[in-house]
Design an enzyme around this catalytic site. Structure first.
Site, PDB file in Angstrom:
ATOM      1  N   ASP A  66      34.220 -18.941 -17.533  1.00 19.32           N
ATOM      2  CA  ASP A  66      32.847 -18.924 -17.032  1.00 19.32           C
ATOM      3  C   ASP A  66      32.003 -18.024 -17.939  1.00 19.32           C
ATOM      4  O   ASP A  66      32.312 -16.840 -18.104  1.00 19.32           O
ATOM      5  CB  ASP A  66      32.846 -18.393 -15.586  1.00 19.32           C
ATOM      6  CG  ASP A  66      31.445 -18.296 -15.018  1.00 19.32           C
ATOM      7  OD1 ASP A  66      30.741 -19.308 -15.045  1.00 19.32           O
ATOM      8  OD2 ASP A  66      31.050 -17.205 -14.576  1.00 19.32           O
ATOM      9  N   THR A  99      26.069 -21.732 -17.475  1.00 21.96           N
ATOM     10  CA  THR A  99      25.891 -20.400 -18.091  1.00 21.96           C
ATOM     11  C   THR A  99      26.274 -20.417 -19.567  1.00 21.96           C
ATOM     12  O   THR A  99      25.627 -19.777 -20.388  1.00 21.96           O
ATOM     13  CB  THR A  99      26.735 -19.350 -17.348  1.00 21.96           C
ATOM     14  OG1 THR A  99      28.058 -19.839 -17.207  1.00 21.96           O
ATOM     15  CG2 THR A  99      26.174 -19.060 -15.984  1.00 21.96           C
ATOM     16  N   THR A 100      27.344 -21.157 -19.911  1.00 20.33           N
ATOM     17  CA  THR A 100      27.741 -21.246 -21.325  1.00 20.33           C
ATOM     18  C   THR A 100      26.705 -22.050 -22.108  1.00 20.33           C
ATOM     19  O   THR A 100      26.310 -21.665 -23.213  1.00 20.33           O
ATOM     20  CB  THR A 100      29.134 -21.905 -21.443  1.00 20.33           C
ATOM     21  OG1 THR A 100      30.037 -21.216 -20.591  1.00 20.33           O
ATOM     22  CG2 THR A 100      29.637 -21.871 -22.859  1.00 20.33           C
ATOM     23  N   ASP A 397      30.748 -21.689  -8.565  1.00 20.21           N
ATOM     24  CA  ASP A 397      29.862 -22.528  -9.388  1.00 20.21           C
ATOM     25  C   ASP A 397      29.631 -23.880  -8.719  1.00 20.21           C
ATOM     26  O   ASP A 397      28.504 -24.369  -8.650  1.00 20.21           O
ATOM     27  CB  ASP A 397      30.475 -22.740 -10.783  1.00 20.21           C
ATOM     28  CG  ASP A 397      30.354 -21.490 -11.653  1.00 20.21           C
ATOM     29  OD1 ASP A 397      29.895 -20.465 -11.134  1.00 20.21           O
ATOM     30  OD2 ASP A 397      30.740 -21.539 -12.833  1.00 20.21           O
TER      31      ASP A 397
END
Length: 560
Positions: A66, A99-100, A397
């Site tokens: 994550d 997020t990445t 998530d």
């Protein structure tokens, strides 16, 4: 004799040892720092992304892929690179997923314009071009997003399952997608559909067993609290019990701990002891009169009270965590009482079934069939503790993605499909704009391709070949074609393949990445203050602390 020129006085503005760096070199240095962070995260993107094992200074290991968690654990000190940490954290809090992607996109935008900065193009022209391209991208997403009809519950539930599966496809639990997707959707549907407060979904981690042993409790479950002798004699199962939630201590206090009492005779001392016992018995009798069969308290319930409740077939648990007690109240009704007097029926809750159950190596108190159930509990099982923690992050998530899909109901295709469509759209639009802005917008379009390219690289596919196929498909109007990591072709229509995600994830990612890139481009000087000589001096004490300390404890001042 010629007079010498007057000497210029030296002006000292900053403290000695202050490090200042400015100009183009500083800007390029900041860009390089952001690219270094993106390089760390790049291999975690997509369904074939790798995991990172991060060990902190205490030697605790965490395995995760994550983006926000990795950046939080890395403890990055570079001031410009910290901006990327902030946008990843904001994306995680706002949407939960992507997020990445947001970090890779921000770094790629900077990489694409690094050449222009070296050639002397003003950062303000680049920032203006980025903002224009971002606006066009957001408008395009709103034009092509697919709105799902909420009036048909079956179809809507099917959409939520697809969104949850897409979110999990890049996580450690991708092999158990159908099992966990159903669990996540059921958990979100348990909540109040107006409010959708994800903090009311409790997550309990129980080592041991396999992933398939994880379960969803439609109600509240928490680990058995510390108990005194007598707890084993209490009944462990009830049908339709009344539940009383307290914030009251039911413990007999030793007199010497609390007060100083001067007595003339032994009978006076006995009267004080009797009064203490009388107080606690009065509290216990008041609780029994309410008819409650399950008594929970945030504060301790002592051995006397535990045995007293056991004799009257009442279950009690003290030291219940505040979050767990709050969720119990949400599920069973009633309210937390801070006194034992004047407790009426409306202050008590009820549930269909209460029992203490053995799960793995632990005992758990479980409330089920709650009439006002607006909360639920996920009991996660697994071999290693790090593995269960990663399962919890993956489910968080997925829960956030499903929550956004319930609130908005608009979706786009994942797997790099939306990025390729936006790239083609912005490239076409850039050709109609004169000047340097055209170059910047083309650079923005090229940067968007980093997502499908990285998905291909991580899956071991030929990214150049697949991106050329995708460009051709999107030029011919196939707007939902994206990367297929499983098929022989390498590309497919991801809308038909049910690789869906809420459009809000992409909208947030693109606007956050653009803002972060513009912020880093607008910085041309860094001033770093000298480090303190002391290792960590800490904050200053408030004025007058030393005098108070020297004054000492006077007579009658209680021991802290």
């Amino acid at each position: 004799m010629q007079r010498g020129l007057p000497m210029q006085p030296t002006v000292v503005l900053l403290k000695e040892g202050t490090d200042t760096s400015q100009g183009k070199a500083q800007l390029l240095s900041n860009v390089s720092a952001c690219l270094a962070i993106a390089g760390t995260l790049a291999s975690t993107l997509g369904p074939r992304g790798m995991d990172k094992l991060i060990v902190n200074e205490r030697g605790d290991a965490q395995i995760t892929n994550d983006g926000a968690t990795i950046l939080k654990l890395l403890d990055i000190v570079h001031p410009a690179a910290r901006t990327l940490v902030d946008i990843a954290r904001a994306q995680d809090a706002e949407v939960g997923d992507g997020t990445t992607s947001v970090v890779l996109l921000a770094a790629q935008l900077l990489k694409e314009v690094r050449g222009y900065i070296e050639e002397g193009v003003s950062p303000h022209i680049i920032m203006k071009g980025f903002r224009q391209a971002s606006q066009i991208a957001l408008q395009r997403i709103k034009e092509i997003q697919v709105t799902v009809d909420k009036s048909d519950p079956e179809r809507f539930r099917s959409l939520l399952l697809k969104c949850a599966s897409t979110s999990m496809s890049s996580k450690l639990i991708h092999s158990e997608k159908p099992f966990f997707a159903k669990m996540v959707v059921d958990a979100v549907m348990c909540l109040d559909q107006e409010d959708l407060d994800e903090s009311l979904i409790g997550v309990k981690k129980i080592p041991g067993g396999g992933m398939q042993d994880s379960q969803l409790i439609q109600g509240v479950s928490f680990k058995k609290t510390f108990t005194y002798a007598g707890a084993e004699q209490q009944p462990k199962s009830f049908r339709d019990p009344l539940v009383l939630s307290l914030n009251v201590e039911l413990e007999l206090k030793a007199e010497k701990d609390n007060a100083e009492v001067r007595v003339e005779a032994v009978s006076d001392y006995q009267a004080i002891v009797d009064a203490e016992w009388e107080i606690i018995y009065r509290k216990l009798e008041a609780i029994e009169k309410t008819g409650a069969k399950v008594v929970l308290s945030k504060l301790p319930i002592g051995d006397l009270a535990t045995q007293w409740f056991a004799d009257r077939d009442i279950f009690c648990a003290g030291r219940v965590a505040a979050a767990d007690l709050q969720r119990v109240v949400q599920a069973v009704g009633g309210s937390v009482q801070s006194t034992c007097s004047d407790i009426r029926r409306e202050h008590l809750g009820t549930c269909g079934k209460f029992e203490e159950r053995q799960i793995g190596g632990e005992r758990y108190n479980v409330f089920e069939e709650c009439p006002r159930s607006k909360t639920c509990t996920l009991l996660l099982r697994g071999g290693a503790e790090q593995f269960i923690e990663e399962v919890e992050r993956s489910l968080h998530d997925a829960i956030m993605v499903v929550k956004r899909a319930v609130k908005n109901g608009e979706i786009v295709a994942g797997g790099g499909a939306i990025e390729m469509d936006l790239s083609a759209h912005i490239r076409k639009h850039a050709l109609s704009i004169p000047g340097k802005t055209q170059l910047v917008m083309t650079a923005f379009a090229k940067a968007l391709e980093v997502i499908p390219r990285q998905i291909c690289d991580n899956a071991g596919l030929d990214s150049t070949d697949i991106l050329n196929k995708l460009r051709m498909k999107h030029a011919n109007g196939f707007k939902w074609f994206g990367v297929d990591v499983d098929g022989s072709e390498g590309v497919r229509d991801n809308m038909d393949a049910f690789v869906w995600e809420p459009s809000l994830v992409r909208i947030n990612a693109i606007s956050s990445a653009t803002e972060a890139a513009c912020l880093i481009l607008s910085v041309d000087e860094t001033v770093r203050n000298p480090q303190s000589e002391a290792p960590n001096p800490g904050p200053k004490a408030p004025p007058g602390t030393a005098q108070r300390a020297l004054r000492g404890r006077g007579r009658g001042v209680p021991r802290r």
